[in-house]
Design a protein around this motif. Sequence first.
Motif, mmCIF file in Angstrom:
data_model
loop_
_atom_site.group_PDB
_atom_site.id
_atom_site.type_symbol
_atom_site.label_atom_id
_atom_site.label_comp_id
_atom_site.label_asym_id
_atom_site.label_seq_id
_atom_site.Cartn_x
_atom_site.Cartn_y
_atom_site.Cartn_z
ATOM 1 N N VAL A 124 -1.049 -4.706 2.316
ATOM 2 C CA VAL A 124 -2.462 -5.012 2.071
ATOM 3 C C VAL A 124 -2.577 -6.503 1.778
ATOM 4 O O VAL A 124 -1.998 -7.012 0.812
ATOM 5 C CB VAL A 124 -3.004 -4.184 0.894
ATOM 6 C CG1 VAL A 124 -4.480 -4.512 0.662
ATOM 7 C CG2 VAL A 124 -2.813 -2.694 1.154
ATOM 8 N N GLY A 160 0.845 -1.192 0.000
ATOM 9 C CA GLY A 160 0.000 0.000 0.000
ATOM 10 C C GLY A 160 0.877 1.237 0.000
ATOM 11 O O GLY A 160 1.802 1.360 -0.799
ATOM 12 N N THR A 200 -5.232 -4.332 6.134
ATOM 13 C CA THR A 200 -4.050 -3.519 5.882
ATOM 14 C C THR A 200 -3.263 -3.456 7.173
ATOM 15 O O THR A 200 -3.756 -2.935 8.178
ATOM 16 C CB THR A 200 -4.414 -2.100 5.422
ATOM 17 O OG1 THR A 200 -5.159 -2.173 4.199
ATOM 18 C CG2 THR A 200 -3.161 -1.263 5.188
ATOM 19 N N ASP A 258 2.507 0.202 4.529
ATOM 20 C CA ASP A 258 1.242 -0.522 4.624
ATOM 21 C C ASP A 258 1.304 -1.766 3.746
ATOM 22 O O ASP A 258 1.630 -1.694 2.552
ATOM 23 C CB ASP A 258 0.077 0.357 4.172
ATOM 24 C CG ASP A 258 -0.323 1.376 5.217
ATOM 25 O OD1 ASP A 258 0.244 1.346 6.319
ATOM 26 O OD2 ASP A 258 -1.185 2.221 4.914
#
Length: 281
Positions: A115, A97, A129, A113
Amino acid sequence: MNVRTEVLRVQPAVDYRGTFAVEDPLPREGAELPAGWEGLYFPFDVPLAGLRPDGSPEGDDVLPPVELPRRMYAGEDTTFHRPLRYGEAVERTTTLGSLVTKEGRSGELVFADLVRVLRVAGETVLETTWHDVFLEGSGSGSGSGSGSGPGRREPAVTGPGWWRRPAVLDARQLFRFSATTFNTHRVHYDRTWAREVEGLPDLLVHGPLARILVLDAARRENPGRAVAGFSYRSSAPLFVDREFVLTGHGTTGPDGEPGTEVLVLDEEGVAAGRGVVRWAS
């Protein structure tokens, strides 16, 4: 993108239950996993050469190179579409992410992040996430669940109607969670590393373990309810052999959905983490 498939065997859950969750029924083939216990599966599979000096993974086949030496779990946002069941074959896809660099009190921070989507026979069962943070070398003054930090520590404010569940974790329990998840991060089992390299007072409780304990506590206080969503943020560390308290109360979300807020209070009553569980209607 990283894609892995794993059959949800009963044994990892049996090991976790016997160490942390004896109140729960013995896991059996075909039964539902408690929300959060999916974190016992898809253990780290990075080869030894792919580990950082602190034992955390270098890149997971998803992250670009990050030069900072320390990596910590900082929280998550998860949606549960339905419960997983023991024996199911689950495909997990992981993509990157956001990747953000910031300047903190103790130097540079990189927030990443990850995901993840879990599917069973093509059906999306869970979407999450996970928020990881990379930090400078010393742990003595860093935030995001990694160190005590130099700022003022104010006890959290709770009120009437909050339930409380005290807990203390010892080195045996931390080792077992590391073994179950194949987690080689040295702050959880190597006292010399934790104290002399990271600048921590003692072994660190796993962030991913804390998030399961929060969900376990919320479930036990709300029997019969199914978890639809979970958000968690880690803000300070928990250490081995020191009492902490899981405390929570009922809430109502912005759309009127029922929920539970859970704080993780360290031995000084300061919030080390905050979770919000959203219940299925």
